[in-house]
Motif scaffolding. Structure first.
Motif, short mmCIF file in Angstrom:
data_model
loop_
_atom_site.label_atom_id
_atom_site.label_comp_id
_atom_site.label_asym_id
_atom_site.label_seq_id
_atom_site.Cartn_x
_atom_site.Cartn_y
_atom_site.Cartn_z
N UNK B 359 0.86 -1.18 0.00
CA UNK B 359 0.00 0.00 0.00
C UNK B 359 0.90 1.24 0.00
N UNK B 360 0.46 2.30 -0.64
CA UNK B 360 1.23 3.55 -0.65
C UNK B 360 0.28 4.69 -0.30
N UNK B 361 0.60 5.40 0.78
CA UNK B 361 -0.28 6.51 1.20
C UNK B 361 0.46 7.84 1.09
N UNK B 362 -0.29 8.90 1.00
CA UNK B 362 0.30 10.23 0.81
C UNK B 362 0.94 10.73 2.11
N UNK B 363 2.10 11.32 1.98
CA UNK B 363 2.79 11.99 3.10
C UNK B 363 2.89 13.45 2.74
N UNK B 364 2.21 14.28 3.49
CA UNK B 364 2.26 15.71 3.16
C UNK B 364 3.52 16.32 3.77
N UNK B 365 4.15 17.20 3.04
CA UNK B 365 5.38 17.82 3.53
C UNK B 365 5.09 18.63 4.78
N UNK B 366 6.06 18.72 5.65
CA UNK B 366 5.88 19.38 6.95
C UNK B 366 7.13 20.16 7.32
N UNK B 367 7.04 21.44 7.37
CA UNK B 367 8.10 22.30 7.91
C UNK B 367 9.46 22.06 7.26
N UNK B 368 9.45 21.64 5.98
CA UNK B 368 10.73 21.31 5.37
C UNK B 368 11.66 22.51 5.24
N UNK B 369 11.08 23.67 4.99
CA UNK B 369 11.91 24.87 4.89
C UNK B 369 12.67 25.08 6.20
N UNK B 370 12.03 24.77 7.32
CA UNK B 370 12.71 24.93 8.61
C UNK B 370 13.87 23.95 8.77
#
Lengths: 561, 561
Positions: B359-370
């Motif tokens: 199964x492959x689920x979506x991972x939303x980006x989080x605070x990557x700029x930080x």
């Protein structure tokens, strides 16, 4: 934010209010009559005050954490009665040694009742620490409570959530009920601050219980807690354990979860704080470490290495199954000779191990002054900016632990330094790495002497050059700092008590250093009479299980003689 | 020591001498005729130049490290002939892509002969890497050799002992024979310095092979080495692997021993370098990591966590034995959209995994700029004092990777900053800790979506927003830096090659950022045609085995379609 150390009105009122609120949390019926001011040994006060029932005395006098856990698990004792007994005794202890900073017995009793109900309903415990009262150094935030950590400026705000360790202790079934005193800034081997005042040693109230986890050591020595959690950046678990006759364990710095604690020098990661237990029995140390590791703390704390409890390491599978071990022994670190009771404790340990069929070889001290110098340079790299940022209320910085001392009389190891640049900190990190490598190589090189085909299985050394000392008289914690710089797990095992007839002050004419002379001169066998003395047992970084396994061997050998 | 960037005579002579000595180490008979300057793809040069025998071509074309190891172990191929074949091919590669900095084939052949003799005499291999030629980035000192690491000032002195990893590779049976080029300061995603010049991408010499382990990636892509060791502080193993169609693995920073290496920003321990392999096959990654961990590196390197290779983790015992896994997929990090070939590689991976029952689920980006901002602030905390301290000869600091660029034209991410104090560095460490905690919580929270009762088993994401780019055109390595800030193991798996008929430049009117626009605009499917494209597979800190186990699942799924 001002870093000026002036004294403006305001902070004293906050302190008075906090003290009053703390006092108000003591159930009226648990207030004991004042004991004579000149009574120094208060270990028997809990019994003598008449407040504890026989059963409560039985519970709190139990010398072994595993026995308490067993009786809780088989419902011989309920969590409520165990919590009540230790709460009462903690509050009694507080009244004679001033060890508590937070008291939350109501919540504790509610949790204990839940645990009792769970056990009754499901026929099994909530977790491996089911019903065990656990005290906490004043660094572990609990939702809804203040965490003052000895700073007036920190009075007021309450935590929005529990520290990770608090969550995991809860999950393991522990009952949290009190928090305990610390020195201002934490960076002292004694326990005194402007908010809660000074904590006293129950063996002799003229002496310090050590620090910075000195609220814990005083409380546990009085059996007001069977097990407490402290922290150690330079000896802060080990020195108090040694001064109060306890088992204490400083793991490597990334083994027990620290996320969410409040701290001194926070963000300083080069020679960081380690979290660990102080307790009445070695079984307490093992139960704590094993229980916390089994909660998989690395899933919740980004500072924790994902290493579960390794039972085979604890059983010394790679150390000849614990038979015919070879220990190193370091009698001194070359600059400060330990006082007679400490040397005797080391000698007793050596003899006991040899009588049990183990070997003990000499470990010569190596570059220890450098280990300590690196640690101090690292901790003082901020030019005291961290301390000052916590003194915004005008509360003065405590510069001496000597009662009534001139506040400008700063001991050498506390003298502020010029702030370092980040680049300078990097250079220190390189030196620290080189020292760690030199230590590893030295450890490996013992293979040629052990006769086991392995390096030494663990190293025995002093915890401090003395037993507990009068307030203000602790000195540089060289014997403990070494193992913070090297990030090695170090276990304190109580060995003996000072006997003035045996531990006679030697006559010495030459000294290794000024510090050596001072430590020699301060020894007074009359003052020390009856004080506990421990040793340190040290192993390689992150191999906590093997140190505890070797600790069992040492403890058993000592108890056998 | 001067930090002024003037150009005084002297350093150029040292460079000329070093280059001449390097050239002199190439056996005369292995010098090939010059190839046309305008021939950009040189992957076939080793075959076309006619220097390699059929057997040497067979050996060096073997696509799987485990096959090479097996043939060495059963003496089907001797260590001497394997070493000869790869040495020859390495030297050929060097002549067309300029990838080598040290050549020590004589010592390698001597070691290979010893290994052959040992196998013949004892009927067993010396270790798990018996006879495998292993190339090294120019950071690993070897006794008696210089380690220049792209600094003119470092020409001359020779190492007094081997880096720990060199010792352990030797012990595991590897044959060391060449070291490879790096960018000056290491802190670039390309490979160019004033001593050895620029390394070229063998797929297209107008493009960069990536950096800082770009000498390795260029060499291995030409099969001049089956496996090389690089280092990665912000993408320095992964970007070159991606740009050159290799498997590359950045472990957590304290898993593979780094003691004794030379480094940039040495002593900066907040977001440190990790050591890992670049290689032709996933079996190479696994063989390297397993072999090194089985030497117990923590006994010799104070920076290495004492965690042996855990086979059960590799077999995904706690991940449903590798069946019906659930992966997260991050298509982008929210500020820079990857170019079409990268998005296609991600899509292919998702489809392949789903076709294999995962199964492959979506991972939303989080605070990557930080994450990236913290890393940059940390690496630049010294105000470039580290760089400047290495430029004592007057050699100029390289401020741009653009060929012939104005040396004052500095990309934004390289602009020097004001030095920080140690206290300011501590505050950055606190922010980094908070980001790591946020990531852990996010990872745990996926339990609610996976349907496995576990968090995601691994995370799929881009390595970079593009395939290999022209020299000087690499931009901020945001997709790789994230995992250095979080100290997560990250594996690069080659997935596909750019196909100009499929990977058509989309028309976009709005952009997420200037960087996003720039990355969009630079895409030219004609230039990119045939370039390799990989993905990253990421797991939790210090759980390397599980990432490699999940990597096998992904690799198998991709190969099955």
């Amino acid at each position: 934010m001002s870093s000026q150390l002036n004294t403006v009105p305001g902070w004293q009122e906050a302190v008075a209010d906090k003290r009053q609120r703390l006092q108000g949390l003591i159930p009226k019926e648990w207030i004991i009559p004042p004991i004579p001011e000149d009574q120094q040994n208060v270990l028997d006060t809990p019994k003598d005050c008449g407040l504890l029932t026989d059963r409560e005395l039985e519970i709190t006098n139990t010398p072994d954490v595993s026995v308490i856990l067993q009786k809780l698990a088989n419902a011989e004792w309920s969590a409520v009665e165990v919590t009540t007994a230790f709460s009462k005794r903690a509050v009694i202890a507080h009244q004679v040694v001033n060890c508590l900073t937070e008291i939350f017995i109501e919540q504790a009793l509610q949790r204990a009742a839940e645990l009792d109900a769970y056990l009754k309903e499901h026929g099994r415990t909530v977790g491996p620490l089911h019903g065990l009262p656990v005290s906490l150094k004043d660094q572990f935030p609990i939702k809804g409570l203040e965490t003052v950590m000895g700073y007036a400026a920190w009075i007021g705000p309450v935590a929005e959530e529990d520290a990770v360790l608090v969550q995991l202790l809860h999950q393991a079934g522990a009952v949290l009920y009190v928090r305990t005193n610390v020195p201002q800034t934490l960076m002292w081997g004694e326990t005194h601050n402007n908010v809660f005042g000074r904590t006293l040693n129950p063996y002799n109230r003229k002496l310090t219980p050590g620090g910075s986890s000195g609220g814990e050591s005083a409380l546990i020595a009085m059996h007001g807690s069977p097990l407490g959690v402290g922290s150690d950046i330079g000896g802060s678990i080990r020195v108090p354990s040694h001064f109060c006759g306890l088992y204490g364990f400083k793991p490597s710095s990334h083994r027990i979860p620290s996320y969410g604690i409040v701290n001194s020098l926070d963000g300083q990661d080069s020679i960081p704080t380690a979290i660990g237990p102080l307790t009445i029995s070695l079984s307490g140390v093992t139960a704590f470490i094993r229980s916390i590791l089994n909660t998989e703390p690395w899933r919740y704390c980004p500072n924790t290495v994902p290493k579960p409890w390794v039972q085979d390491e604890y059983l010394l599978k790679n150390h000849g199954e614990g038979k015919k071990l070879c220990f190193g022994i370091m009698w001194d670190e070359g600059s400060v000779k330990p006082q007679p009771p400490v040397l005797r404790a080391l000698g007793m340990t050596k003899k006991a191990l040899e009588a049990s069929g183990h070997k003990v070889i000499e470990w010569k001290s190596l570059r220890h002054a450098e280990y300590v110098a690196i640690a101090r340079s690292t901790w003082l790299a901020d030019g005291s900016e961290d301390y000052n940022s916590c003194l915004t209320t005008g509360e003065p910085l405590i510069n001496s632990m000597v009662p009534g001392a001139d506040p400008n009389d700063v001991p050498a190891f506390r003298v502020p330094r010029k702030p370092l640049t980040a680049f300078q900190q990097w250079q220190l990190n390189k030196e620290r790495r080189a020292l760690r490598k030199a230590h590893l190589d030295r450890w490996e090189a013992t293979i040629s002497e052990t006769g086991t085909g392995r390096p030494i299985d663990a190293l025995i050394c002093p915890v401090a050059p003395y037993a507990a000392v009068p307030h203000g008289q602790t000195r540089s914690s060289i014997y403990t700092i070494i193992w913070n710089t090297l990030d090695c797990p170090a276990l304190v095992i109580p060995v003996t008590k000072v006997d003035r007839h045996v531990d006679i002050k030697p006559s010495r004419e030459s000294f290794w250093s000024d510090e050596d002379r001072a430590v020699h001169e301060m020894y007074d066998s009359e003052i020390c009479e009856g004080l506990p003395v421990g040793i340190q047992l040290v192993g390689p970084t992150l191999l906590e299980e093997a140190v505890l396994g070797a600790g069992e061997v040492v403890d058993k050998a000592l108890k056998a003689v």
